[in-house]
Design a protein around this motif. Sequence first.
Motif, short mmCIF file in Angstrom:
data_model
loop_
_atom_site.label_atom_id
_atom_site.label_comp_id
_atom_site.label_asym_id
_atom_site.label_seq_id
_atom_site.Cartn_x
_atom_site.Cartn_y
_atom_site.Cartn_z
N MET A 1 -28.88 -1.54 -44.92
CA MET A 1 -29.24 -2.91 -45.20
C MET A 1 -30.39 -2.97 -46.20
O MET A 1 -30.39 -3.82 -47.07
N ARG A 2 -31.34 -2.05 -46.05
CA ARG A 2 -32.47 -2.05 -46.99
C ARG A 2 -31.99 -1.85 -48.43
O ARG A 2 -32.48 -2.52 -49.35
N ASP A 3 -31.05 -0.93 -48.62
CA ASP A 3 -30.52 -0.70 -49.97
C ASP A 3 -29.80 -1.93 -50.49
O ASP A 3 -29.91 -2.27 -51.67
N TYR A 4 -29.06 -2.59 -49.62
CA TYR A 4 -28.34 -3.79 -50.04
C TYR A 4 -29.33 -4.89 -50.45
O TYR A 4 -29.14 -5.56 -51.46
N LEU A 5 -30.40 -5.05 -49.67
CA LEU A 5 -31.41 -6.06 -50.01
C LEU A 5 -32.10 -5.72 -51.33
O LEU A 5 -32.37 -6.62 -52.14
N LYS A 6 -32.34 -4.45 -51.58
CA LYS A 6 -32.93 -4.04 -52.87
C LYS A 6 -32.01 -4.40 -54.02
O LYS A 6 -32.46 -4.90 -55.06
N MET A 7 -30.71 -4.16 -53.84
CA MET A 7 -29.75 -4.50 -54.89
C MET A 7 -29.73 -6.01 -55.13
O MET A 7 -29.73 -6.47 -56.27
N LEU A 8 -29.74 -6.80 -54.05
CA LEU A 8 -29.76 -8.26 -54.20
C LEU A 8 -31.03 -8.72 -54.92
O LEU A 8 -30.98 -9.61 -55.76
N ALA A 9 -32.15 -8.10 -54.60
CA ALA A 9 -33.41 -8.46 -55.26
C ALA A 9 -33.32 -8.17 -56.76
O ALA A 9 -33.76 -8.99 -57.58
#
Length: 155
Positions: A1-9
């Motif tokens: 999830m952290r990686d996905y949030l980084k990508m969204l950011a």
Amino acid sequence: MRDYLKMLAQRNELTVINATVDPEYELAAVTQALQARNDNVIEFRDVRGASMPVVTNVFGSRRRLCEMIGASDGNFCRRWTELYPAATAGPLPTAAAPAGKRVSGKLHDLPQITYFEKDGGPYITSALFLAQHPDTGVANLSFHRSQCISDTELR
């Protein structure tokens, strides 16, 4: 999830709220106001009484759901059965989380969010349930709004 949030950011599809918000009504009101502007995922980093951040609107668009599982043609169900053929017939495979990634706890360790004045209590609004039929083993993946009754019960 952290990686996905980084990508969204990186794609400017994550709205971060650093101000302290109350989990009773305020978090939901801020989410609703922001959803009127766009379908960004929203991360609340300081929720009163919570030891962890709260992320909302993750499943707020079909495009994101398809992206999460690689359904480039937009057909979520077909891609899901390609990824998890056991989900349509037979018992589900059990998969252990990678070492150091599994977290255990109680339901009440999660931030308790109350959305509306007439709610009976806090809810998890988009809980993903993966359940198997007790006789056939056929699986079903579904979203549910689930009220936290106790550390062992959702309704």
